[in-house]
Design an enzyme around this catalytic site. Structure first.
Site, PDB file in Angstrom:
ATOM      1  N   ASP A  66      31.785  30.866  78.039  1.00  0.00           N
ATOM      2  CA  ASP A  66      32.633  31.505  77.030  1.00  0.00           C
ATOM      3  C   ASP A  66      31.890  32.755  76.540  1.00  0.00           C
ATOM      4  OD1 ASP A  66      34.531  31.989  74.929  1.00  0.00           O
ATOM      5  OD2 ASP A  66      34.937  29.842  74.793  1.00  0.00           O
ATOM      6  N   THR A 117      29.742  23.935  94.390  1.00  0.00           N
ATOM      7  CA  THR A 117      29.673  23.578  95.819  1.00  0.00           C
ATOM      8  C   THR A 117      31.062  23.291  96.396  1.00  0.00           C
ATOM      9  OG1 THR A 117      29.061  21.366  95.103  1.00  0.00           O
ATOM     10  CG2 THR A 117      27.288  22.752  95.897  1.00  0.00           C
ATOM     11  N   ARG A 209      27.872   7.608  92.732  1.00  0.00           N
ATOM     12  CA  ARG A 209      28.484   6.418  93.323  1.00  0.00           C
ATOM     13  C   ARG A 209      27.572   5.505  94.131  1.00  0.00           C
ATOM     14  NH1 ARG A 209      33.299  10.153  95.236  1.00  0.00           N
ATOM     15  NH2 ARG A 209      31.502  11.537  95.115  1.00  0.00           N
TER      16      ARG A 209
HETATM   17  O1  C5P Z   1      28.987  10.079  93.126  1.00  0.00           O
HETATM   18  P1  C5P Z   1      28.193  11.287  93.498  1.00  0.00           P
HETATM   19  O2  C5P Z   1      26.754  10.969  93.863  1.00  0.00           O
HETATM   20  O3  C5P Z   1      28.872  12.151  94.532  1.00  0.00           O
HETATM   21  O4  C5P Z   1      28.129  12.107  92.129  1.00  0.00           O
HETATM   22  C1  C5P Z   1      27.538  13.362  92.043  1.00  0.00           C
HETATM   23  C2  C5P Z   1      27.671  13.899  90.666  1.00  0.00           C
HETATM   24  O5  C5P Z   1      27.191  15.232  90.655  1.00  0.00           O
HETATM   25  C3  C5P Z   1      29.101  13.949  90.129  1.00  0.00           C
HETATM   26  O6  C5P Z   1      29.031  13.763  88.719  1.00  0.00           O
HETATM   27  C4  C5P Z   1      29.545  15.349  90.470  1.00  0.00           C
HETATM   28  O7  C5P Z   1      30.515  15.836  89.600  1.00  0.00           O
HETATM   29  C5  C5P Z   1      28.244  16.124  90.294  1.00  0.00           C
HETATM   30  N1  C5P Z   1      28.166  17.377  91.028  1.00  0.00           N
HETATM   31  C6  C5P Z   1      28.285  17.454  92.397  1.00  0.00           C
HETATM   32  N2  C5P Z   1      28.184  18.667  93.026  1.00  0.00           N
HETATM   33  C7  C5P Z   1      27.964  19.758  92.309  1.00  0.00           C
HETATM   34  C8  C5P Z   1      27.833  19.704  90.926  1.00  0.00           C
HETATM   35  C9  C5P Z   1      27.939  18.469  90.312  1.00  0.00           C
HETATM   36  O8  C5P Z   1      28.468  16.456  93.058  1.00  0.00           O
HETATM   37  N3  C5P Z   1      27.830  20.915  92.935  1.00  0.00           N
END
Ligand code: C5P
Length: 233
Positions: A66, A117, A209
Site C-alpha cells: 500500500d 511463484t 501440507r
Molecule cells: O502446503 P505447502 O507446503 O505447499 O505450503 C506452502 C506454503 O507456502 C503455503 O502457505 C503457501 O501459500 C506458501 N507459499 C508458497 N509459494 C510462495 C509463497 C508462499 O507456497 N511463492
C-alpha cells in the site's frame, strides 16, 4: 545463516483447528509457524497471542502492499503483536519498504515477496508490462529490498543462488515449495527436498501440507527437520 526449525505453514481456517494441530506436539518442542491471510483474517490477533502463549515463533505472512504511510502504520501495529517475521510486496517500492522497516522496527525480521511463484514470465511481461526475464525481475527486487534495509526475500529454491550473489552475505532466502522425497507435490510445481534446499543455501524453509496433512504430523515434522538441519552446507 540457516534457521534449523522448518517453518510450518498453518494453513487452517480457524483457531480451533490450529489448537488441535499444535496439541500434537510436545510442549517443549519450540516451533516456528507461518500464519497466512486466511487464518489471520478469520481470527485476527487472538491467533497470534495464542501461538505466542505456547512459546512458538511466528512468521505472519500478510504481504502488505500500500502507500508508505499506511504500510508504516500497519507495521507498527504488527510489531506490538510480537511477531518474529513478516513481509511486504517488493513491488510496493523502495520507499514503501523503508517505511515498513521503520514501522516494524528492528525486533522482527522483515522480508519481501519479489515475483509470486505463481506468476509465469509471460504473465509478468503482459500483466505487469515488465520487459525483462522473470529472473532479472526477481534479482532486481531482491537488491531493492536489500538496499531498503529488509532482511531478505521469499523466493523459489531455484532462485536462491542468483539472489545470494546479488545481495549481502546474511540476506535471507526463505523458500516454500519443499517436499520430502517420495511425497505428494500437490499444486506446487517446482519443488525441492529439505536436503537440497539446505545444499543450495536456503536460510529458512516453509513446509505446509507434508506436515499438516500427514497421518503423524510430529513424525513428519521431525523427519523433515532432521533432513534440513542435519545436512552439511
Ligand atoms: O502446503 P505447502 O507446503 O505447499 O505450503 C506452502 C506454503 O507456502 C503455503 O502457505 C503457501 O501459500 C506458501 N507459499 C508458497 N509459494 C510462495 C509463497 C508462499 O507456497 N511463492
Amino acid at each position: 545463516m540457516r534457521e534449523l526449525s522448518p517453518i510450518i505453514a498453518l494453513d487452517f481456517a480457524s483457531l480451533e483447528e490450529v489448537k488441535a494441530f499444535l496439541a500434537q506436539f510436545p510442549a517443549d518442542e519450540h516451533l516456528f509457524v507461518k500464519v497466512g491471510m486466511e487464518l489471520y483474517y478469520a481470527e485476527g490477533p487472538a491467533v497470534i497471542r495464542y501461538i505466542k502463549s505456547l512459546g512458538h515463533r511466528i512468521f505472519l505472512d500478510l504481504k502488505l502492499h500500500d502507500i508508505p504511510h499506511t504500510v508504516e502504520s500497519a507495521m507498527r501495529v504488527l510489531a506490538t503483536l510480537g511477531v518474529d517475521m513478516t513481509n511486504v510486496h517488493a513491488a510496493g517500492g523502495f520507499e514503501m519498504m523503508q517505511a515498513a522497516r521503520r514501522g516494524l522496527g528492528q525486533q522482527a525480521r522483515l522480508i519481501a515477496v519479489t515475483q509470486l511463484t505463481s506468476t509465469s514470465e509471460e504473465q509478468m511481461q503482459s500483466d505487469q508490462n515488465i520487459q525483462t526475464s522473470l529472473q532479472e525481475s526477481v534479482v532486481h527486487y531482491a537488491r531493492l529490498a536489500d538496499r531498503a534495509g529488509l532482511d531478505g526475500v521469499v523466493c523459489s529454491a531455484q532462485e536462491v543462488g542468483l539472489i545470494k550473489e546479488a545481495t549481502q552475505p546474511d540476506f535471507i532466502c526463505l523458500t516454500p515449495g519443499i517436499r520430502p522425497s517420495g511425497s505428494d507435490i500437490g499444486d506446487q510445481k517446482r519443488v525441492m527436498t529439505p536436503g537440497q534446499a539446505a545444499q543450495i543455501g536456503s536460510s529458512y524453509i516453509v513446509v505446509g501440507r507434508p506436515i499438516t496433512q500427514a497421518d503423524h504430523p510430529l513424525q513428519a515434522y521431525q523427519a523433515i527437520k532432521q533432513e534440513w538441519s542435519g545436512h552439511d552446507q
